[in-house]
Scaffold this motif. Structure first.
Motif, short mmCIF file in Angstrom:
data_model
loop_
_atom_site.label_atom_id
_atom_site.label_comp_id
_atom_site.label_asym_id
_atom_site.label_seq_id
_atom_site.Cartn_x
_atom_site.Cartn_y
_atom_site.Cartn_z
N ASP A 12 0.84 -1.21 0.00
CA ASP A 12 0.00 0.00 0.00
C ASP A 12 0.87 1.26 0.00
N ARG A 13 1.74 1.36 -1.00
CA ARG A 13 2.61 2.52 -1.19
C ARG A 13 2.88 2.68 -2.69
N PRO A 14 3.24 3.89 -3.14
CA PRO A 14 3.48 4.13 -4.57
C PRO A 14 4.68 3.35 -5.11
N VAL A 15 4.60 2.98 -6.37
CA VAL A 15 5.61 2.14 -7.00
C VAL A 15 7.01 2.75 -6.93
N GLU A 16 7.14 4.05 -7.13
CA GLU A 16 8.47 4.68 -7.10
C GLU A 16 9.13 4.53 -5.73
N GLU A 17 8.33 4.66 -4.69
CA GLU A 17 8.87 4.56 -3.33
C GLU A 17 9.18 3.11 -2.94
N VAL A 18 8.34 2.19 -3.38
CA VAL A 18 8.61 0.77 -3.11
C VAL A 18 9.87 0.34 -3.87
N ALA A 101 -4.00 0.77 -8.83
CA ALA A 101 -4.89 1.87 -8.49
C ALA A 101 -4.67 2.31 -7.04
N ASP A 102 -5.00 3.52 -6.76
CA ASP A 102 -4.95 4.06 -5.39
C ASP A 102 -3.54 4.10 -4.81
N GLY A 103 -2.51 4.18 -5.66
CA GLY A 103 -1.16 4.32 -5.16
C GLY A 103 -0.54 3.06 -4.58
N ARG A 104 -1.10 1.92 -4.89
CA ARG A 104 -0.54 0.64 -4.41
C ARG A 104 0.43 0.08 -5.44
N THR A 105 1.22 -0.91 -5.00
CA THR A 105 2.22 -1.53 -5.88
C THR A 105 2.14 -3.04 -5.74
N ARG A 106 2.08 -3.72 -6.87
CA ARG A 106 2.19 -5.19 -6.86
C ARG A 106 3.67 -5.52 -7.02
N VAL A 107 4.19 -6.36 -6.11
CA VAL A 107 5.59 -6.77 -6.13
C VAL A 107 5.65 -8.28 -6.29
N ARG A 108 6.39 -8.71 -7.29
CA ARG A 108 6.69 -10.13 -7.47
C ARG A 108 8.18 -10.29 -7.20
N ILE A 109 8.50 -11.19 -6.27
CA ILE A 109 9.90 -11.51 -5.99
C ILE A 109 10.15 -12.95 -6.42
N PHE A 110 11.36 -13.20 -6.92
CA PHE A 110 11.73 -14.58 -7.24
C PHE A 110 13.22 -14.76 -7.05
N ASN A 111 13.60 -15.99 -6.82
CA ASN A 111 15.00 -16.39 -6.78
C ASN A 111 15.12 -17.75 -7.44
N VAL A 112 16.16 -17.92 -8.25
CA VAL A 112 16.49 -19.21 -8.84
C VAL A 112 17.68 -19.74 -8.05
N LEU A 113 17.44 -20.80 -7.28
CA LEU A 113 18.49 -21.39 -6.45
C LEU A 113 19.19 -22.50 -7.22
N GLU A 114 20.52 -22.57 -7.04
CA GLU A 114 21.32 -23.55 -7.75
C GLU A 114 22.30 -24.18 -6.78
N GLY A 115 22.44 -25.49 -6.85
CA GLY A 115 23.37 -26.19 -5.99
C GLY A 115 24.69 -26.46 -6.69
N HIS A 116 25.78 -26.40 -5.91
CA HIS A 116 27.12 -26.67 -6.42
C HIS A 116 27.78 -27.68 -5.48
N GLY A 117 28.45 -28.66 -6.02
CA GLY A 117 29.09 -29.67 -5.18
C GLY A 117 28.06 -30.35 -4.29
N LEU A 118 28.31 -30.38 -2.99
CA LEU A 118 27.38 -30.98 -2.03
C LEU A 118 26.01 -30.29 -2.08
N GLY A 119 26.01 -29.01 -2.43
CA GLY A 119 24.76 -28.24 -2.53
C GLY A 119 23.78 -28.82 -3.54
N SER A 150 6.41 6.37 4.40
CA SER A 150 5.27 7.14 4.95
C SER A 150 4.09 7.12 3.99
N PRO A 151 2.88 6.91 4.52
CA PRO A 151 1.69 6.92 3.66
C PRO A 151 1.44 8.33 3.11
N ARG A 152 0.80 8.38 1.99
CA ARG A 152 0.50 9.66 1.36
C ARG A 152 -0.91 10.08 1.70
#
Length: 152
Positions: A12-18, A101-119, A150-152
């Protein structure tokens, strides 16, 4: 072996600030309890090539990690790649932001994890844990970003 986890949340904050909040990786300890400390190198505004050096605690073990910003398209896209060579790394990760709308921001986070050796043997377990916590991780981002901006 590698695999991806992701989460989507509405802040619930503007995209530029997020975007500004998330681009400053020094905020990560606020929503990621595994990050014990983090610094930005160089200590200038985040740009492509900026490195975030951190100490994290996973499964009771502390490790050093370094992530390099590979893409920064304000205010909609942040990408990083881990440059350290631990047994498990985030080959790629990022945030996709969308103004709502209304100054909100949708955020998608992702990570691609990779194992090395024992990992390679452990990455499957790490992915199960990361996917199980993905919604919680997204919720922590929402809570902490809303508290810091801070909220607007």
């Amino acid at each position: 072996m590698s695999g991806q986890f992701e989460a989507t949340v509405e802040v619930d904050r503007p995209v530029e600030e997020v975007f500004a909040y998330l681009a400053d990786g020094r905020n990560d300890p606020q929503f990621s309890p595994r990050v014990l400390k983090i610094e930005r190198i160089p200590d200038t505004p985040t740009a492509v090539g900026t490195v975030f050096r951190s100490t994290v605690k996973d499964a009771g073990m502390k490790t050093a990690r370094e992530f390099r910003i590979t893409t920064l398209e304000a205010p909609v896209k942040i990408r990083w790649a881990e440059v350290t060579k631990n047994s498990m790394t985030a080959r790629e990760g990022g945030y996709d932001l969308e103004s709502l709308a209304d100054g909100r921001t949708r955020v998608r986070i992702f990570n691609v994890l990779e194992g090395h050796g024992l990992g390679k043997l452990l990455v499957g377990l790490a992915l199960v844990a990361a996917r199980k916590d993905a919604d919680g991780f997204g919720s922590r981002i929402k809570t902490e970003a809303e508290a810091a901006i801070s909220p607007r």
